[in-house]
Design an enzyme around this catalytic site. Structure first.
Site, short mmCIF file in Angstrom:
data_model
loop_
_atom_site.label_atom_id
_atom_site.label_comp_id
_atom_site.label_asym_id
_atom_site.label_seq_id
_atom_site.Cartn_x
_atom_site.Cartn_y
_atom_site.Cartn_z
N TYR A 1 6.69 -10.05 6.59
CA TYR A 1 6.53 -8.61 6.80
C TYR A 1 7.06 -8.25 8.18
O TYR A 1 6.98 -9.04 9.13
CB TYR A 1 5.06 -8.20 6.73
CG TYR A 1 4.53 -7.99 5.34
CD1 TYR A 1 4.65 -6.75 4.71
CD2 TYR A 1 3.89 -9.02 4.65
CE1 TYR A 1 4.15 -6.55 3.43
CE2 TYR A 1 3.39 -8.82 3.37
CZ TYR A 1 3.52 -7.59 2.77
OH TYR A 1 3.03 -7.39 1.51
N ASP B 1 0.82 -1.21 0.00
CA ASP B 1 0.00 0.00 0.00
C ASP B 1 0.86 1.26 0.00
O ASP B 1 2.07 1.21 0.19
CB ASP B 1 -0.92 0.00 1.22
CG ASP B 1 -1.95 -1.11 1.18
OD1 ASP B 1 -2.36 -1.48 0.07
OD2 ASP B 1 -2.33 -1.60 2.26
#
Length: 250
Positions: A110, A52
């Site tokens: 992540y 994002d």
């Protein structure tokens, strides 16, 4: 025809995410422009997934196909000469033609980084999220264990997430503290939109005493976003560290 795999590092601060979109500059768009300039023709670049706006990557994987007989080092160095300072190709290698960076991905790692400090840090403000106050790290670690395994993460996705299924598998989730920095490392089969950021927000609420481990377990029992999962923490603390593959790319 050759299939060239790239490992890409980028600072996502100035970009509207990875994927090309009509309104806003993206990392994929900049890379495709550099590829076209280097190869003399428009060349599609396929990534291992999306990040994002404002999210960073150390190990984004992308592939393009070409019939150019250039050495691998020339692909890497040629692109880096054309790319802006906030995007870099770290590695270039040749993989089988059938390899796809998204569909062949086995797992992703992540990391979300929190700065636990009452004073802001100008030098790290673009790569961490600063949080004031103390957290119960042990309670947060206990809550991390609840996420491991296969669960329905419907309560941990953005309201506009269009994924066909909300079931995902988390292989590991660890909290690592380094001085004032708190790293949440999550490795999973795949992630829904904003999933890691909402998980992080939920863990913070556990650390603040606003939620319990039992609350987390209830949210994982097929809930939805209306069931009061945690806040969506800001994007700048999130980084895609690595994408894992099996034999097709190892």
């Amino acid at each position: 025809m050759r299939n060239i795999k790239l490992i890409i590092e980028y600072d996502g601060t100035a970009y509207c995410g990875w994927q090309v979109q009509p309104n806003g500059r993206t990392v994929q768009e900049v890379l495709q422009e550099a590829l076209a300039a280097m190869l003399g023709e428009k060349t599609p670049l396929h990534g291992s997934g999306r990040t994002d706006a404002g999210v960073h990557a150390r190990g984004m994987v992308a592939c393009f196909k070409t019939d150019k007989a250039m050495p691998l080092r020339a692909f890497r160095e040629g692109l880096n000469c054309l790319l802006p300072g906030d995007i870099a190709v770290r590695e270039a290698c040749e993989v089988p033609l059938e390899f796809h960076p998204r569909f062949d991905a086995h797992a992703k790692h992540y990391r979300y980084t929190i700065l636990l400090d009452d004073l802001r840090s100008p030098l790290s403000r673009l790569t961490v999220w600063r949080l004031k106050g103390k957290l119960d790290i042990q309670a947060m670690r206990a809550a991390c264990a609840a996420f491991v395994g296969e669960h329905d993460f419907a309560a941990f996705r953005a309201s506009n997430c269009a994924a066909k299924t909300t079931v995902r598998r988390i292989y590991s989730m660890d909290l690592v503290q380094e001085g004032c920095l708190l790293h949440l490392d999550v490795k999973g089969s795949g992630f829904l939109k904003n999933m890691v950021r909402i998980i992080t927000g939920t863990l913070i609420e556990v650390g603040q005493g606003k939620k319990s481990v039992e609350d987390v377990a209830r949210l994982l029992q097929g809930g939805d976003r209306q069931q009061n999962s945690g806040m969506t923490v800001p994007p700048q603390g999130l980084c895609l560290m690595q994408v894992y593959y099996q034999e097709k790319c190892d």
